[in-house]
Structures are given as C-alpha cells and as structure tokens.
Design a protein around this motif. Structure first.
Motif, mmCIF file in Angstrom:
data_model
loop_
_atom_site.group_PDB
_atom_site.id
_atom_site.type_symbol
_atom_site.label_atom_id
_atom_site.label_comp_id
_atom_site.label_asym_id
_atom_site.label_seq_id
_atom_site.Cartn_x
_atom_site.Cartn_y
_atom_site.Cartn_z
ATOM 1 N N ARG A 24 0.828 -1.218 0.000
ATOM 2 C CA ARG A 24 0.000 0.000 0.000
ATOM 3 C C ARG A 24 0.863 1.269 0.000
ATOM 4 N N SER A 25 2.182 1.105 0.191
ATOM 5 C CA SER A 25 3.128 2.211 0.304
ATOM 6 C C SER A 25 2.739 3.140 1.450
ATOM 7 N N SER A 26 2.545 2.542 2.608
ATOM 8 C CA SER A 26 2.130 3.285 3.799
ATOM 9 C C SER A 26 3.339 3.887 4.517
ATOM 10 N N ASN A 27 3.386 5.207 4.594
ATOM 11 C CA ASN A 27 4.460 5.884 5.335
ATOM 12 C C ASN A 27 4.410 5.535 6.812
ATOM 13 N N VAL A 28 3.193 5.479 7.355
ATOM 14 C CA VAL A 28 3.025 5.182 8.782
ATOM 15 C C VAL A 28 3.567 3.794 9.103
ATOM 16 N N GLY A 29 3.317 2.835 8.217
ATOM 17 C CA GLY A 29 3.826 1.480 8.423
ATOM 18 C C GLY A 29 5.345 1.442 8.447
ATOM 19 N N MET A 30 5.987 2.220 7.559
ATOM 20 C CA MET A 30 7.451 2.251 7.528
ATOM 21 C C MET A 30 8.015 2.920 8.779
ATOM 22 N N VAL A 31 7.349 3.970 9.261
ATOM 23 C CA VAL A 31 7.792 4.628 10.497
ATOM 24 C C VAL A 31 7.728 3.639 11.656
ATOM 25 N N LYS A 32 6.662 2.830 11.693
ATOM 26 C CA LYS A 32 6.539 1.802 12.731
ATOM 27 C C LYS A 32 7.738 0.845 12.688
ATOM 28 N N LEU A 33 8.150 0.459 11.458
ATOM 29 C CA LEU A 33 9.288 -0.454 11.323
ATOM 30 C C LEU A 33 10.577 0.213 11.789
ATOM 31 N N GLU A 34 10.765 1.473 11.422
ATOM 32 C CA GLU A 34 11.977 2.198 11.836
ATOM 33 C C GLU A 34 12.040 2.330 13.354
ATOM 34 N N GLN A 35 10.901 2.642 13.958
ATOM 35 C CA GLN A 35 10.874 2.798 15.412
ATOM 36 C C GLN A 35 11.130 1.476 16.123
ATOM 37 N N THR A 36 10.651 0.393 15.535
ATOM 38 C CA THR A 36 10.888 -0.929 16.121
ATOM 39 C C THR A 36 12.367 -1.320 16.016
ATOM 40 N N MET A 37 12.965 -1.034 14.848
ATOM 41 C CA MET A 37 14.402 -1.327 14.671
ATOM 42 C C MET A 37 15.261 -0.453 15.571
ATOM 43 N N GLY A 38 14.882 0.822 15.663
ATOM 44 C CA GLY A 38 15.724 1.804 16.354
ATOM 45 C C GLY A 38 16.650 2.488 15.362
ATOM 46 N N PRO A 39 17.016 3.746 15.610
ATOM 47 C CA PRO A 39 17.802 4.523 14.646
ATOM 48 C C PRO A 39 19.178 3.941 14.345
ATOM 49 N N LYS A 40 19.815 3.306 15.336
ATOM 50 C CA LYS A 40 21.149 2.772 15.112
ATOM 51 C C LYS A 40 21.131 1.610 14.129
ATOM 52 N N VAL A 41 20.201 0.690 14.322
ATOM 53 C CA VAL A 41 20.102 -0.471 13.428
ATOM 54 C C VAL A 41 19.745 -0.023 12.019
ATOM 55 N N TRP A 42 18.780 0.875 11.912
ATOM 56 C CA TRP A 42 18.346 1.345 10.594
ATOM 57 C C TRP A 42 19.488 2.047 9.866
ATOM 58 N N GLN A 43 20.262 2.851 10.574
ATOM 59 C CA GLN A 43 21.383 3.550 9.943
ATOM 60 C C GLN A 43 22.454 2.565 9.475
ATOM 61 N N GLU A 44 22.656 1.501 10.238
ATOM 62 C CA GLU A 44 23.621 0.480 9.816
ATOM 63 C C GLU A 44 23.217 -0.128 8.481
ATOM 64 N N TYR A 45 21.926 -0.387 8.297
ATOM 65 C CA TYR A 45 21.464 -0.969 7.033
ATOM 66 C C TYR A 45 21.519 0.037 5.891
ATOM 67 N N ILE A 46 21.293 1.303 6.196
ATOM 68 C CA ILE A 46 21.448 2.333 5.156
ATOM 69 C C ILE A 46 22.853 2.249 4.568
ATOM 70 N N ARG A 47 23.845 2.107 5.446
ATOM 71 C CA ARG A 47 25.227 2.020 4.983
ATOM 72 C C ARG A 47 25.517 0.667 4.332
ATOM 73 N N LYS A 48 24.940 -0.412 4.858
ATOM 74 C CA LYS A 48 25.135 -1.725 4.251
ATOM 75 C C LYS A 48 24.640 -1.768 2.806
ATOM 76 N N PHE A 49 23.570 -1.036 2.542
ATOM 77 C CA PHE A 49 23.010 -1.012 1.194
ATOM 78 C C PHE A 49 23.786 -0.081 0.248
#
Length: 710
Positions: A377-402
């Motif tokens: 559905r391309s839900s922004n709210v759903g993605m924010v939920k995923l980011e908050q669950t991961m936490g900013p440190k984990v998400w940033q690590e994957y940004i760099r991994k990609f």
C-alpha cells in the motif's frame, strides 16, 4: 703695418683629410671585425643564440596527432569515433609567392569561385564576393560555416581541381553516429579552447569521453624536419620522427537495440507530458551491466543541439530524495534484523513523531491493517513503525550496508555520494520512506540488486573493457541481507503489482511475472519545507523481472510533469512496461537460439573473395563498397564482438560504388555513411526498401543519399 696673408696648400689639406678618413674607416672596420669575431666565437648577439635561431628558422616540428580510441557498445557497434574534418581558405595576398616568384595566391577568382561552388553549399557569385573583399589588404579569407567540417573525400576532390591559392586546415573531430543516444553517458570530446590549444587533439569533457580521456587520447608523436627559406621541407632522410601512439578503444555494456528503444520511449513521454527531468536505466540483475541508460533533458551528440540545456549526467551527478522506492531497503532491514511481524496490526493514516504529524499518501488511511500490507500500500506510517521498532542505530547500519552515502564506483565522472539528515527522531522516521536522505540513480539500482540476487548486492557497471580485454565479471558490493530476507522482500514487491491493494498494478506485463515498488517523493522548496501541488513530485518505479528468476532491473524517475494529463503511474508505465517487455523478449529469443556472439576477424588487405568467405564462415553477412578486388577498410572493426548474422561492410580499392541496401537496418546504413563519408538521410523505421542512388552507382561526387525504411 700691412697684414700678411698665409696661403694654405690645397694638396696638404687633402692629404690630412684623407689620412683622417682612413683612420675613421680603419676604426669602423676594427669595430665590425671585433663584433663579427665575437659573434663567430660566442654564437650570440644581444642575448640571442644565433645557432638556435637559425635552426628554428630552418627546422620545424610537425605534430603527428594520435587517433583517439573508438567507443563501442556491447555488440561492437560504434558509439564514438575519430574523423578528420577540414576547413578551406583562400590566400589573396600577392606577397605569398614561392620559388621564382611563383604565385601561391588566388590568381583566377572567377574560376575558383565557380569550381568551389560545386563542393560548398554556396553560389559562385557568393564565393566570388568573398574572394573580393572590401579590404583589399586582406591576406586571406574563409567561407564561414559552408567551408568548415568538410569530409576527406570533399577535400580530395577540391585538391584535384588544382586551384591556386586554395588551402585547408585539418582538425580532428568526433563522430557520434547515433545522435541522441545515451549522450550524457558517452559524453563528448572536443578541441580545447584558447591559444594554448593549438596542435592539441580532442579532450573528453563529459561522460565516458572524460572519465577515460587518458586511455582514449593516446600520445601524439612529432616529425622534426629541415626546411628552406620558403618553408618547404628538405632533406627528408634527416627528419626525426616519433610515432604517435593511438588511443585505446573502450567497450561499454550498452546494448544499442535496447538503448535506441529507450530513447524513443523517453522522447515520446517527454513531448507529451513535458517533465522537468527524467531518468531511466535498465540493468542486468545478475552482472550489473547497464544495458540502456538515458535522461531528459538531453542533447544530440552529433549536432550538439540541446547541449546547453543541461551538462550534468543526472544519473550519477544529481542527488535527490528517492521517496517510497527506498521502502525496499526499510522493509529488508526490518525483516533481516528480526524486527518485522507481518501479522501485527497498526492504525494507518497518520502518526505523531515529536511535534510533527506524518501522514500516509491516503491521509484517511485504511483503518487498522497488518504490517504485511504496509509495503504494497506504500504506507508511510507502516514504515515509520518499522523504523521505530528497529531503532535509529540499526536502521542507519542498514542504510550504509546497502551502499548509500558513498559512490558506487561506476566508471562515470562526478558521481555524488549522497547525504543523510539523521539528527532528530523526526529525521530518522522520515528516512524510512525516502525523505531526508539523498541518493543517486546508481545507488538505487545497486540496492535493488540485493533483492534480485538472494541478498548479494551487485555493483552497476558501464565499462565492458579496454581494447580486446572486455570480459566483464560481476562485482559484488557486499551481502547486506540474508537470502531469506531477499526472497521475502521480492514477494512483497510482487504484491505491489498483483494484490488488489497494491500501488503498482499498472506495471503488469502479460506473460511475465513482475516485482516492483512505486515512489512519490516530495521536492524540497528553496524557501523551506516542500513544494505543494499535484505535479511537484519525483515519481518513480523500480522493477525486477521475471520475479521467479530475476534477469533485469529497470528504474525510472519522472520529475514535475508540466502537462500531467494522466496519473503518474500511467505515465511511467508508458516507459517501464514496453522497455521491460522488450528486454524480456530478447532473453526469451536468446534461450531459444543459444548462438554465441561472434568476434570479428580482420580481413583488411585480403581479396574480396577470401574476405567474404572468411566472414561468412563466422555466420556474418557481408556487403562490398567499391569495384576493386582488395579490402582496404571494414566496419565493424577487427576484434568487435557482434551477434551472428550481422552485416560487415567492406570497402575495396576500386572506385566507390553504392551497394544494394535493401533489407539493411539503420545501424548498417550508419556504418555505410561512416565508411564513405557520404551523408545518408534515413526516413521511416524498420528496414531499407528504397534508395535514391541505384545499386552499383558511382559514389564519386555524391553528397547525399536518401534511404526509405519500412
């Protein structure tokens, strides 16, 4: 007392004067003798080395320009090649004479004007007018644009007329036979500007021409020779020669068949919807080879029309917020790090982060929905939920991994690394749906390749090789996610296309399974915040096909269409669907007919019979240009890698004659134009069925040939 007059002797006076004059002459002689002796011994006068000055006068260096290397596509088709262009000028000054006062200036202006009018697009009257300028003291005159960029064949024909006072300047120029064709990727090479540019070759100023300028340029040589007082070369045996080292050839991964089709699709959409910019790249998912790539605005590399509209290669030089296509990375990071529960429900529509509200594109949302639907559905709210669950440190690590925030290393100049705004919780949340992070097109392709290759990320490649060494191998850029993660994300991308709630249903291609992700990115307002309005977005789609065995990745972006008479998805589908389908059809055809590509052998200096027999044995077609019995040139060149049944054009040592071009492709006709130097005007599309000059007609003196395709 009487005065006494003393009488002077005239003879005595003459004797005194003669002695005085003799002393003066002797003194002058001694001064000159001393001066000459000094010059003879030291070889200097007024600080000038006379020996070197004399050598400079009677010796000269002639630059031997190295031929710039040719740029080929993956099939051996020429994309850029050196040719010499000539400009004609006329010397009018009667001071320009040779030995025995032989006139080297124009002696018969009316005859000269009449003859030149046969070869230049000017009337005899106009040429005569230029040969008789108002300023009678003019040393020489030129003929404007009409006298420039002459081909070698035209120059030779004018020379055969033996016109006194007519001369030529030679300058290297670059031929781009396909016109508007990956223009910013291939780039251009041109003569440097300024006084210091005299006798210099072409310099790459954009794209591949710039990135590989050193390899393409080669090294100039020189010839040092003696000359007489008139400037004519003498004692040729004593000339010192350093041979020029020609530039290396560059082979690209581009496929001319797919590239031409992409250019056509982009041109149609550009005319109809008038976006401020567009990018489109087709990549081989397994190898990272860029098969087709272009942008709008663009330019015609042959005529330079449109080049002032934009010099940047936006595929690598422009950073932009990618929007929802980045949700591919967000979902992959959440799954891979163990922070994804597809059955967890959340309230869609909007979410508060700090003192700001983040909304879905459908602001009312879809009620309570599972996270398994958030991506499709391309839900922004759903993605924010995923980011908050991961936490900013984990998400940033994957940004760099990609691979974000650093260049992919593709062989194109000026690649941007991108930026990340990540200080506040709001920044961290917005990156989950592609805001607050700047990327380039190649980074997005590289990220998507991890989904197509079971978690292994492949670097995009535009270079196939240098000279004969073009055995491209995939370059791994890391393994940011597990194989199971990649398969799960790929299934979610299929849901985008095939679920009734997916945002990419328009990208279905009958007969093939497609996985995709759509994007709508806001554009930063220079005055702060983001632009508003239905068209002030960067619309995009990234697709993988076939989904069950990924072969291709196609990424298309469309910025601010000014004539938005259709939805963004329908506009993008006019590029994505036919382009992906064409690529998939080529794959299917290759699987049914698994013939290998052919390496063209050299047949230059061989008899036409032997040459044709050798090329035919390789599964290639041949065509002769000329009535001779010996091959002097060939296209494609030796070493080119082409598909079976393609045509090799052979020029013979006889008079140039027109071949029968019935059934020839546009690319074959471009090869013919390149080989003969004759302009071929091509109308229609498909294959040749009519030519204005009959087969076996003499090409000598022909300036233009028209060929109709159908």
């Amino acid at each position: 007392m009487k005065s006494v007059k003393i009488r002077k002797s005239p003879r005595r006076n003459r004797r005194v004067f003669g002695r005085l004059l003799l002393l003066i002459i002797a003194a002058i002689f001694l001064v000159f003798a001393g001066r000459f002796a000094y010059i003879a011994v030291t070889g200097h006068i007024a600080g000038v080395n006379l020996t070197k000055r004399s050598q400079k006068k009677y010796k000269a260096d002639a630059v031997i320009h190295a031929q710039r290397g040719t740029i080929y596509d993956s099939l051996g088709n020429v994309l850029a090649q050196d040719i010499n262009a000539y400009s004609v000028y006329a010397v009018l000054s009667h001071d320009y004479v040779g030995p025995n006062k032989k006139p080297l200036y124009v002696t018969d202006k009316k005859k000269t004007a009449k003859v030149l009018s046969h070869y230049l697009p000017l009337s005899a009257a106009k040429i005569y007018q230029q040969l008789t300028p108002a300023n009678r003291a003019a040393y020489q005159v030129e003929f404007g644009g009409a006298g420039q960029n002459l081909s070698l064949s035209i120059k030779r024909k004018i020379e055969k007329e033996h016109l006194t006072g007519i001369y030529f300047n030679e300058s290297p120029t670059r031929l781009y036979p396909n016109g508007t064709f990956a223009s910013h990727v291939i780039g251009i090479a041109q003569a440097p500007k300024g006084k210091e540019s005299n006798n210099q070759g072409l310099v790459g100023v954009m794209g591949i021409e710039k990135y590989f300028n050193k390899q393409l340029a080669g090294q100039d040589g020189y010839r040092n020779f003696a000359r007489d007082s008139y400037g004519y070369a003498i004692n040729q045996k004593q000339s010192k020669v350093k041979t020029a080292k020609n530039g290396q050839d560059v082979y690209l991964t581009l496929d001319s068949r797919l590239q031409s089709y992409l250019e056509s699709l982009l041109t149609d959409v550009n005319k109809k919807y008038q976006p401020k910019s567009m990018n489109a790249v087709l990549m081989n998912a397994k190898t990272g080879e860029i098969l087709a790539a272009s942008q709008r605005p663009t330019f015609n590399a042959s005529t330079k029309k449109g080049i002032d509209s934009i010099w940047r290669d936006t595929l690598v030089e422009d950073g932009y917020e990618p929007g929802s296509v980045l949700k591919i990375a967000t979902l992959a990071a959440a799954i891979d790090s163990g922070h994804y529960n597809p059955n967890q429900y959340y309230q869609s529509g909007s979410i508060e982060v700090g003192d700001k509200k983040i909304s879905d594109w459908q602001t009312s949302g879809w009620g309570m929905i599972p996270l398994s639907q958030a991506f499709a559905r391309s839900s922004n709210v759903g993605m924010v939920k995923l980011e908050q669950t991961m936490g900013p440190k984990v998400w940033q690590e994957y940004i760099r991994k990609f691979g974000f925030l650093k260049p992919t290393g593709i062989k194109l100049p000026g690649e941007t690394a991108g930026t990340l705004q990540y200080d506040r919780p709001l920044d961290q949340a917005t990156t989950s749906f592609g805001q607050g992070i700047n990327v380039n097109v190649m980074q997005m392709l590289q990220m998507t390749s991890a989904i197509a290759n079971n978690g292994t990320m492949i670097k995009p490649q535009i270079l196939s090789g240098i000279n004969q060494d073009h055995q491209l191998k995939p370059i791994k850029a890391g393994k940011p996610i597990k194989t199971s993660t990649a398969k799960s994300v790929l299934q979610n991308m299929e849901d985008v296309v095939y679920q009734d709630y997916g945002t990419g249903q328009v990208y279905q291609i009958p007969g093939y399974r497609v996985a995709a992700k759509t994007g709508t990115a806001q554009i930063t307002d220079p005055n702060g915040g983001y632009l508003t309005g239905t068209s002030n977005y960067i619309f995009s789609v990234a697709g993988i096909a076939p989904a069950d065995n990924p072969q291709y990745i196609l990424y298309v972006t469309l910025k601010q269409p000014q004539n938005m008479t259709d939805s963004a998805e329908n506009i993008l589908a006019q590029i994505f669907n036919p382009m992906m389908k064409r690529a998939l059809e080529y794959t299917k055809k290759a699987e049914k007919d698994p013939q290998q590509q052919v390496k063209v052998t050299s047949v230059i200096s061989e008899s036409t019979t032997s040459a044709q027999k050798k090329l035919t044995s390789l599964g290639l077609q041949t065509a002769l240009v000329g009535s001779g019995n010996l091959v002097v040139q060939q296209l494609p060149k030796a070493g080119s890698i082409i598909l079976p049944n393609q045509r090799v054009i052979l020029m013979t040592n006889g008079a140039m004659t027109m071949p029968d071009v019935t059934g020839w492709s546009k690319n074959d006709l471009l090869k013919l134009a390149q080989l003969t130097g004759i302009e071929i005007e091509i109308k229609g599309s498909g294959y040749a069925y009519h030519q204005s000059l009959a087969a076996n007609g003499l090409l000598d003196g022909v300036k233009n040939i028209k060929v109709q395709l159908k």
